[in-house]
Design a protein around this motif. Structure first.
Motif, PDB file in Angstrom:
ATOM      1  N   LEU A 154       0.820  -1.212   0.000  1.00  0.00           N
ATOM      2  CA  LEU A 154       0.000   0.000   0.000  1.00  0.00           C
ATOM      3  C   LEU A 154       0.857   1.267   0.000  1.00  0.00           C
ATOM      4  N   ILE A 155       1.996   1.230   0.677  1.00  0.00           N
ATOM      5  CA  ILE A 155       2.919   2.371   0.652  1.00  0.00           C
ATOM      6  C   ILE A 155       3.441   2.593  -0.761  1.00  0.00           C
ATOM      7  N   LEU A 156       3.839   1.508  -1.407  1.00  0.00           N
ATOM      8  CA  LEU A 156       4.330   1.612  -2.786  1.00  0.00           C
ATOM      9  C   LEU A 156       3.217   2.043  -3.737  1.00  0.00           C
ATOM     10  N   ALA A 157       1.990   1.569  -3.462  1.00  0.00           N
ATOM     11  CA  ALA A 157       0.847   1.962  -4.281  1.00  0.00           C
ATOM     12  C   ALA A 157       0.607   3.466  -4.170  1.00  0.00           C
ATOM     13  N   LEU A 158       0.785   4.011  -2.978  1.00  0.00           N
ATOM     14  CA  LEU A 158       0.627   5.454  -2.772  1.00  0.00           C
ATOM     15  C   LEU A 158       1.663   6.230  -3.597  1.00  0.00           C
ATOM     16  N   ILE A 159       2.885   5.750  -3.577  1.00  0.00           N
ATOM     17  CA  ILE A 159       3.951   6.408  -4.337  1.00  0.00           C
ATOM     18  C   ILE A 159       3.655   6.367  -5.840  1.00  0.00           C
ATOM     19  N   THR A 160       3.198   5.208  -6.327  1.00  0.00           N
ATOM     20  CA  THR A 160       2.885   5.103  -7.753  1.00  0.00           C
ATOM     21  C   THR A 160       1.707   5.999  -8.126  1.00  0.00           C
ATOM     22  N   GLU A 161       0.770   6.158  -7.203  1.00  0.00           N
ATOM     23  CA  GLU A 161      -0.389   7.013  -7.478  1.00  0.00           C
ATOM     24  C   GLU A 161       0.025   8.481  -7.570  1.00  0.00           C
ATOM     25  N   ILE A 162       0.925   8.902  -6.701  1.00  0.00           N
ATOM     26  CA  ILE A 162       1.428  10.281  -6.739  1.00  0.00           C
ATOM     27  C   ILE A 162       2.163  10.534  -8.060  1.00  0.00           C
ATOM     28  N   ILE A 163       3.080   9.622  -8.396  1.00  0.00           N
ATOM     29  CA  ILE A 163       3.845   9.767  -9.638  1.00  0.00           C
ATOM     30  C   ILE A 163       2.927   9.690 -10.850  1.00  0.00           C
ATOM     31  N   GLY A 164       1.948   8.791 -10.787  1.00  0.00           N
ATOM     32  CA  GLY A 164       1.016   8.643 -11.896  1.00  0.00           C
ATOM     33  C   GLY A 164       0.196   9.895 -12.122  1.00  0.00           C
ATOM     34  N   THR A 165      -0.190  10.560 -11.047  1.00  0.00           N
ATOM     35  CA  THR A 165      -0.949  11.806 -11.166  1.00  0.00           C
ATOM     36  C   THR A 165      -0.089  12.910 -11.768  1.00  0.00           C
ATOM     37  N   ILE A 166       1.155  12.997 -11.311  1.00  0.00           N
ATOM     38  CA  ILE A 166       2.057  14.030 -11.818  1.00  0.00           C
ATOM     39  C   ILE A 166       2.361  13.806 -13.297  1.00  0.00           C
ATOM     40  N   SER A 167       2.586  12.544 -13.668  1.00  0.00           N
ATOM     41  CA  SER A 167       2.966  12.248 -15.052  1.00  0.00           C
ATOM     42  C   SER A 167       1.792  12.379 -16.011  1.00  0.00           C
ATOM     43  N   GLY A 168       0.560  12.193 -15.490  1.00  0.00           N
ATOM     44  CA  GLY A 168      -0.616  12.267 -16.344  1.00  0.00           C
ATOM     45  C   GLY A 168      -0.946  10.962 -17.031  1.00  0.00           C
ATOM     46  N   PHE A 169      -0.105   9.939 -16.856  1.00  0.00           N
ATOM     47  CA  PHE A 169      -0.332   8.641 -17.484  1.00  0.00           C
ATOM     48  C   PHE A 169      -1.170   7.724 -16.610  1.00  0.00           C
ATOM     49  N   GLY A 170      -1.465   8.144 -15.409  1.00  0.00           N
ATOM     50  CA  GLY A 170      -2.103   7.227 -14.471  1.00  0.00           C
ATOM     51  C   GLY A 170      -1.036   6.355 -13.857  1.00  0.00           C
ATOM     52  N   SER A 171      -1.372   5.682 -12.779  1.00  0.00           N
ATOM     53  CA  SER A 171      -0.355   4.944 -12.029  1.00  0.00           C
ATOM     54  C   SER A 171      -0.123   3.522 -12.518  1.00  0.00           C
ATOM     55  N   SER A 172      -0.915   3.037 -13.492  1.00  0.00           N
ATOM     56  CA  SER A 172      -0.803   1.626 -13.872  1.00  0.00           C
ATOM     57  C   SER A 172       0.570   1.261 -14.401  1.00  0.00           C
ATOM     58  N   ILE A 173       1.240   2.206 -15.066  1.00  0.00           N
ATOM     59  CA  ILE A 173       2.545   1.907 -15.648  1.00  0.00           C
ATOM     60  C   ILE A 173       3.578   1.580 -14.578  1.00  0.00           C
ATOM     61  N   LEU A 174       3.360   2.075 -13.352  1.00  0.00           N
ATOM     62  CA  LEU A 174       4.208   1.718 -12.218  1.00  0.00           C
ATOM     63  C   LEU A 174       3.519   0.731 -11.286  1.00  0.00           C
ATOM     64  N   PHE A 175       2.202   0.867 -11.162  1.00  0.00           N
ATOM     65  CA  PHE A 175       1.457   0.033 -10.214  1.00  0.00           C
ATOM     66  C   PHE A 175       1.486  -1.437 -10.612  1.00  0.00           C
ATOM     67  N   VAL A 176       1.320  -1.741 -11.884  1.00  0.00           N
ATOM     68  CA  VAL A 176       1.284  -3.134 -12.343  1.00  0.00           C
ATOM     69  C   VAL A 176       2.598  -3.866 -12.038  1.00  0.00           C
ATOM     70  N   PRO A 177       3.761  -3.315 -12.438  1.00  0.00           N
ATOM     71  CA  PRO A 177       5.003  -4.021 -12.093  1.00  0.00           C
ATOM     72  C   PRO A 177       5.255  -4.088 -10.590  1.00  0.00           C
ATOM     73  N   THR A 178       4.832  -3.066  -9.859  1.00  0.00           N
ATOM     74  CA  THR A 178       5.008  -3.083  -8.407  1.00  0.00           C
ATOM     75  C   THR A 178       4.134  -4.149  -7.762  1.00  0.00           C
ATOM     76  N   ALA A 179       2.876  -4.191  -8.139  1.00  0.00           N
ATOM     77  CA  ALA A 179       1.950  -5.175  -7.570  1.00  0.00           C
ATOM     78  C   ALA A 179       2.347  -6.599  -7.918  1.00  0.00           C
ATOM     79  N   SER A 180       2.995  -6.775  -9.082  1.00  0.00           N
ATOM     80  CA  SER A 180       3.388  -8.122  -9.499  1.00  0.00           C
ATOM     81  C   SER A 180       4.469  -8.712  -8.596  1.00  0.00           C
ATOM     82  N   LEU A 181       5.092  -7.879  -7.768  1.00  0.00           N
ATOM     83  CA  LEU A 181       6.061  -8.374  -6.798  1.00  0.00           C
ATOM     84  C   LEU A 181       5.364  -9.043  -5.614  1.00  0.00           C
ATOM     85  N   PHE A 182       4.081  -8.739  -5.426  1.00  0.00           N
ATOM     86  CA  PHE A 182       3.352  -9.216  -4.253  1.00  0.00           C
ATOM     87  C   PHE A 182       2.257 -10.234  -4.573  1.00  0.00           C
ATOM     88  N   PHE A 183       1.739 -10.206  -5.800  1.00  0.00           N
ATOM     89  CA  PHE A 183       0.585 -11.029  -6.135  1.00  0.00           C
ATOM     90  C   PHE A 183       0.788 -11.756  -7.460  1.00  0.00           C
TER      91      PHE A 183
END
Length: 246
Positions: free
Chosen positions: A8-37
């Motif tokens: 969830l901490i990493l998800a928060l970071i990806t959401e912040i970066i995703g908002t700033i980049s304008g691409f949404g967080s999936s480009i970081l969230f998907v590879p991050t989540a794949s480490l856990f699930f």
């Protein structure tokens, strides 16, 4: 429990970066989540999480939506995300993960060499961008960068870029979430994560908006490029480490 906290901490970071980049967080969230699930669970969790994420962005940036672009890019994206999500039932997980890695790498290279050469502002490119971004969002979990490349051609101000992208993504994520859940990609054991994912999506979007107030248009573009390049490097290292370890 510790695993979920770190996630969830990493998800928060990806959401912040995703908002700033304008691409949404999936480009970081998907590879991050794949480490856990498991990867198919990642698809389900990502879709559900991004429904709340996009609602947060639309609320925060609601005065900046370009409805004409949202319709022309969004309708093809929704139609093709349904196709991509349906195909996940037949494509092996290993191939989906590799496809995600290749896609992110190609996007990074594309942005690197065409950074100051946006695609043409045409309806055809909007339709095509919607089709491609939707299909890959459904198949490998991330298509926001392709949508971002398409939107970048129209030189939208930051707020309009983010709001328009979020509205399109909401339709995409709602559509694929229905298919993923029906195919069992969101196990009941993860339902307990939903309240925390809502909190992360709202807080991350808000913090991203605050940071954007202090971010120039030029820096904004470099952030977008940096996000894609770093994600690409991270994913290839992770993928080949996992699949070459005895």
């Amino acid at each position: 429990m510790e695993k979920y906290f770190v996630f969830l901490i990493l998800a928060l970071i990806t959401e912040i970066i995703g908002t700033i980049s304008g691409f949404g967080s999936s480009i970081l969230f998907v590879p991050t989540a794949s480490l856990f699930f498991d990867f198919k669970a990642v698809l389900g969790i990502t879709a559900v999480f991004h429904v709340f994420s996009n609602i947060s962005k639309i609320t925060l940036f609601r005065n900046g939506i370009n409805k004409d672009i949202a319709i022309k890019l969004g309708i093809p994206a929704v139609l093709f995300v349904i196709l991509g999500a349906w195909l996940t039932k037949y494509v092996p997980v290993k191939e989906m993960e590799l496809g995600m890695n290749i896609l992110i790498a190609l996007l990074a290279i594309f942005l690197l060499f065409r950074f100051n050469k946006p695609i043409k502002q045409t309806n055809q490119n909007l339709y095509l961008g919607g089709m491609i971004s939707g299909f890959f969002a459904g198949l490998v979990g991330t298509g926001g960068a392709i949508r971002g490349i398409t939107l970048a051609a129209f030189n939208l101000p930051k707020d309009i870029f983010i709001a328009t992208s979020a509205l399109i993504d909401l339709g995409v994520d709602l559509s694929r979430a229905v298919i993923y859940v029906s195919q069992g990609y969101f196990p009941t054991e993860y339902i307990k994560l939903i309240p925390f994912l809502i909190l992360v999506s709202v807080l991350g979007s808000y913090l991203g908006k605050v940071i954007l107030k202090f971010t120039s248009e030029k820096l904004f573009k470099y952030i977008v490029l940096g996000v894609v390049l770093l994600t690409s490097l991270f994913q290839f290292i992770n993928y080949f480490t996992v699949h070459t370890t005895p």
